[in-house]
Scaffold this motif. Structure first.
Motif, short mmCIF file in Angstrom:
data_model
loop_
_atom_site.label_atom_id
_atom_site.label_comp_id
_atom_site.label_asym_id
_atom_site.label_seq_id
_atom_site.Cartn_x
_atom_site.Cartn_y
_atom_site.Cartn_z
N ALA A 264 3.75 -13.30 -63.20
CA ALA A 264 2.91 -14.46 -62.83
C ALA A 264 3.23 -15.66 -63.72
N MET A 265 3.23 -16.90 -63.14
CA MET A 265 3.52 -18.14 -63.85
C MET A 265 2.21 -18.79 -64.32
N LYS A 266 2.27 -19.46 -65.50
CA LYS A 266 1.11 -20.17 -66.02
C LYS A 266 0.93 -21.49 -65.26
N ARG A 267 -0.31 -21.78 -64.89
CA ARG A 267 -0.62 -23.05 -64.22
C ARG A 267 -1.72 -23.76 -64.98
N SER A 268 -1.67 -25.10 -65.04
CA SER A 268 -2.66 -25.90 -65.76
C SER A 268 -3.91 -26.08 -64.91
N ILE A 269 -5.03 -26.34 -65.57
CA ILE A 269 -6.31 -26.50 -64.87
C ILE A 269 -6.36 -27.87 -64.20
N ALA A 270 -5.61 -28.88 -64.76
CA ALA A 270 -5.60 -30.22 -64.15
C ALA A 270 -5.03 -30.20 -62.74
N ASP A 271 -4.05 -29.31 -62.52
CA ASP A 271 -3.44 -29.22 -61.19
C ASP A 271 -4.25 -28.38 -60.24
N SER A 272 -5.27 -27.68 -60.73
CA SER A 272 -6.06 -26.80 -59.87
C SER A 272 -7.04 -27.63 -59.02
N GLY A 273 -7.58 -27.03 -58.02
CA GLY A 273 -8.51 -27.72 -57.13
C GLY A 273 -9.95 -27.57 -57.52
N GLU A 274 -10.24 -27.40 -58.80
CA GLU A 274 -11.61 -27.25 -59.25
C GLU A 274 -12.29 -28.61 -59.35
N SER A 275 -13.60 -28.62 -59.54
CA SER A 275 -14.37 -29.87 -59.63
C SER A 275 -14.15 -30.53 -60.98
N GLU A 276 -14.48 -31.84 -61.06
CA GLU A 276 -14.30 -32.60 -62.29
C GLU A 276 -15.22 -32.10 -63.41
N ALA A 277 -16.42 -31.63 -63.06
CA ALA A 277 -17.33 -31.10 -64.08
C ALA A 277 -16.74 -29.85 -64.74
N TYR A 278 -16.08 -29.01 -63.97
CA TYR A 278 -15.45 -27.80 -64.51
C TYR A 278 -14.25 -28.15 -65.36
N LYS A 279 -13.44 -29.18 -64.93
CA LYS A 279 -12.25 -29.57 -65.69
C LYS A 279 -12.62 -30.21 -67.01
N SER A 280 -13.80 -30.90 -67.07
CA SER A 280 -14.21 -31.58 -68.30
C SER A 280 -14.57 -30.62 -69.44
N LEU A 281 -14.71 -29.37 -69.12
CA LEU A 281 -15.01 -28.39 -70.16
C LEU A 281 -13.81 -28.09 -71.04
N THR A 283 -10.09 -29.07 -73.15
CA THR A 283 -9.53 -30.14 -73.99
C THR A 283 -8.41 -30.89 -73.31
N THR A 284 -7.85 -30.35 -72.28
CA THR A 284 -6.77 -31.04 -71.57
C THR A 284 -7.29 -32.12 -70.63
N HIS A 285 -8.58 -32.24 -70.46
CA HIS A 285 -9.15 -33.27 -69.57
C HIS A 285 -9.05 -34.65 -70.23
N SER A 286 -8.96 -35.68 -69.44
CA SER A 286 -8.81 -37.05 -69.95
C SER A 286 -10.02 -37.51 -70.76
N SER A 287 -11.20 -37.02 -70.44
CA SER A 287 -12.41 -37.43 -71.17
C SER A 287 -12.44 -36.85 -72.59
N ALA A 288 -11.72 -35.73 -72.82
CA ALA A 288 -11.72 -35.12 -74.16
C ALA A 288 -10.71 -35.75 -75.08
N LYS A 289 -9.77 -36.53 -74.55
CA LYS A 289 -8.75 -37.15 -75.38
C LYS A 289 -9.31 -38.42 -76.02
N ARG A 290 -8.89 -38.73 -77.26
CA ARG A 290 -9.32 -39.90 -78.01
C ARG A 290 -8.13 -40.76 -78.37
N SER A 291 -8.44 -42.02 -78.57
CA SER A 291 -7.37 -42.93 -78.99
C SER A 291 -7.21 -42.86 -80.50
N LYS A 292 -6.17 -43.57 -80.99
CA LYS A 292 -5.90 -43.54 -82.43
C LYS A 292 -7.00 -44.25 -83.21
#
Length: 306
Positions: A264-281, A283-292
């Motif tokens: 089996a191949m590894k797949r990222s959660i961003a490419d999955s068809g889950e809801s935005e609330a589930y993806k925000s949980l 660290t790979t979600h855009s809302s979890a990233k911070r600027s310098k």
């Protein structure tokens, strides 16, 4: 020699002739042979053993003689042919019911019958007092009278049933001729045992060398060569024991915690068809990233892992 006082000397007092040979009392000799130990000169008491020459001993006296390592052994000539405890045989004697011993002679006023013996022949009933010839079997130690062996001819012992041969029959307290024949048998028996031990030693050495060679270089017989039928049965058993792949795939898809299949191949959660609330949980979600600018200085570094 002046014949003072009217004494008249006789011829045997004046002339010294040849000494008379002392005659040994036969009864006393028989009592000494059949009632006393040949080595210690003590009264025979059980356990009683006999050597290959037909002499009677106390077993305790033989053990003490063998353990005595001194150069001067008392009465060593009587047992010089006994080298180990294997050279003697423990006797199975039958008690004489008519023998009372010292029980009836408590006061010391009773006549001791020297012809009465402690042991008898279990087949004929003759008393073992020296008047009759007795013998024992070297294989089992049973004691019989010679008359019993002649009258009841058998190749098996009359009491224990053990098989014996003519060489196993040893006469007890026999004559000089009997002792000579028994001595020749004893010497021949010991020579045969020595030759047998010498022939066994090279055979044992050869077997040990062969075993060492076989362990170092295993031959084709030790390799795994089985029949085709056995190999096919083993493969069928392995197939039945292995779980099916479809069951493993179903377990992974059901959401239970388990290892994914090896292909089996590894797949990222961003490419999955889950809801935005589930993806925000994650660290790979855009809302979890911070600027310098928003990130902490190295002095106030936190344990937050990006």
């Amino acid at each position: 020699m002046g014949c003072d006082g009217g004494t008249i000397p006789k011829r045997h007092e004046l002339v010294k002739g040849p000494k008379k040979v002392e005659k040994v009392d036969k009864n006393a000799e028989l009592v000494a042979q059949w009632n006393y130990c040949t080595l210690s000169q003590e009264i025979l008491r059980r356990p009683i053993v006999a050597c290959e020459l037909g002499r009677l001993y106390n077993k305790d006296a033989i053990i003490e003689f063998l353990l005595d390592k001194s150069s001067e052994k008392a009465l060593g000539k009587a047992a010089s042919h006994i080298k180990s405890i294997k050279n003697v045989t423990e006797l199975r004697l039958s008690d004489n019911p008519a023998w009372e011993g010292d029980k009836g002679n408590t006061k010391g006023d009773k006549h001791d019958d020297l012809q009465r013996a402690r042991f008898i022949c279990p087949v004929v009933g003759l008393e073992m007092n020296g008047r009759h010839r007795f013998c024992f079997l070297r294989c089992c130690g049973c004691v019989f009278s010679e008359r019993a062996l002649k009258e009841i001819k058998a190749e098996v012992c009359h009491t224990c049933g053990a098989a014996f041969q003519e060489d196993d029959v040893i006469v007890l307290n026999g004559t000089k001729e009997d002792v000579e024949t028994l001595k020749r048998r004893m010497e021949g028996r010991r020579l045969r045992s020595k030759l047998g031990k010498k022939t066994k030693k090279p055979k044992v050495a050869e077997s040990l060398s062969k075993s060492d060679v076989s362990e170092e270089a295993p031959g084709p017989s030790k390799m795994k060569t089985g029949k085709p039928e056995e190999t096919s049965l083993d493969s069928q058993e392995k197939k039945t024991t292995l779980p099916p792949r479809s069951a493993a795939a179903q377990g992974s898809s059901s959401g239970k915690a388990g290892k994914p299949p090896c292909g089996a191949m590894k797949r990222s959660i961003a490419d999955s068809g889950e809801s935005e609330a589930y993806k925000s949980l994650f660290t790979t979600h855009s809302s979890a990233k911070r600027s310098k600018e928003e990130s902490a200085h190295w002095v106030t570094h936190t344990s937050y892992c990006f």
